[in-house]
Design a protein around this motif. Structure first.
Motif, PDB file in Angstrom:
ATOM      1  N   VAL A  43       0.847  -1.202   0.000  1.00 57.86           N
ATOM      2  CA  VAL A  43       0.000   0.000   0.000  1.00 57.86           C
ATOM      3  C   VAL A  43       0.878   1.247   0.000  1.00 57.86           C
ATOM      4  N   ARG A  44       1.904   1.231   0.806  1.00 54.90           N
ATOM      5  CA  ARG A  44       2.805   2.396   0.885  1.00 54.90           C
ATOM      6  C   ARG A  44       3.474   2.660  -0.469  1.00 54.90           C
ATOM      7  N   ARG A  47       0.981   4.153  -2.902  1.00 50.93           N
ATOM      8  CA  ARG A  47       0.697   5.561  -2.558  1.00 50.93           C
ATOM      9  C   ARG A  47       1.882   6.443  -2.905  1.00 50.93           C
ATOM     10  N   GLU A  48       3.071   5.998  -2.535  1.00 45.30           N
ATOM     11  CA  GLU A  48       4.276   6.806  -2.731  1.00 45.30           C
ATOM     12  C   GLU A  48       4.619   6.959  -4.212  1.00 45.30           C
ATOM     13  N   GLY A  51       0.975   7.778  -6.306  1.00 51.80           N
ATOM     14  CA  GLY A  51       0.196   8.868  -5.738  1.00 51.80           C
ATOM     15  C   GLY A  51      -1.258   8.507  -5.517  1.00 51.80           C
ATOM     16  N   HIS A  52      -1.534   7.200  -5.369  1.00 46.74           N
ATOM     17  CA  HIS A  52      -2.912   6.764  -5.148  1.00 46.74           C
ATOM     18  C   HIS A  52      -3.392   7.170  -3.758  1.00 46.74           C
ATOM     19  N   SER A  53      -4.703   7.353  -3.652  1.00 41.74           N
ATOM     20  CA  SER A  53      -5.324   7.575  -2.340  1.00 41.74           C
ATOM     21  C   SER A  53      -5.181   6.297  -1.522  1.00 41.74           C
ATOM     22  N   PRO A  54      -5.358   6.389  -0.199  1.00 45.24           N
ATOM     23  CA  PRO A  54      -5.294   5.168   0.616  1.00 45.24           C
ATOM     24  C   PRO A  54      -6.305   4.110   0.166  1.00 45.24           C
ATOM     25  N   ALA A  57      -5.038   2.541  -3.218  1.00 47.51           N
ATOM     26  CA  ALA A  57      -3.843   1.733  -2.956  1.00 47.51           C
ATOM     27  C   ALA A  57      -4.215   0.445  -2.221  1.00 47.51           C
ATOM     28  N   THR A  58      -5.135   0.536  -1.282  1.00 48.52           N
ATOM     29  CA  THR A  58      -5.574  -0.647  -0.533  1.00 48.52           C
ATOM     30  C   THR A  58      -6.334  -1.610  -1.445  1.00 48.52           C
TER      31      THR A  58
END
Length: 101
Positions: A43-44, A47-48, A51-54, A57-58
């Motif tokens: 997930v990190r 996101r990193e 640039g996905h939202s939480p 990414a989840t």
């Protein structure tokens, strides 16, 4: 001197049509499940790097975990190759594939 025949290649027009249709399809970066990386780390990374939202990414991480793979990006082949290399740099297993028809 005898007359030599000129060989002409047999063209497979079906293949040519398929290649033409394939050229219009984008490429995809696919991240595969592995037994090494933690779900929170994946997930990190999503996101990193992307640039996905939480939530996005989840969702992608859960697809990787439950379905074994997830398409995380789609576009030009060169860009998907860059994404794939970036995923490798993060320690994730990723490949590039042509988007399905």
């Amino acid at each position: 001197m005898g007359m030599m025949g000129i060989a002409t290649p047999d063209l497979d027009e079906t293949t040519r049509l398929d290649e033409s249709a394939a050229a219009d399809r984008p490429w995809q970066t696919v991240v595969w499940n592995d037994p090494v990386n933690l779900m929170s780390y994946v997930v990190r990374v999503f996101r990193e790097y992307f640039g996905h939202s939480p939530e996005v990414a989840t969702r992608l991480m859960l697809a990787v975990h439950h379905e074994g793979r997830a398409v995380v990006a789609e576009g030009a082949r060169e860009q998907m190759e860059l994404h794939t290399q970036a995923m490798h740099d993060y320690g994730l297993w990723a490949t590039v594939q042509r988007a399905p028809a």
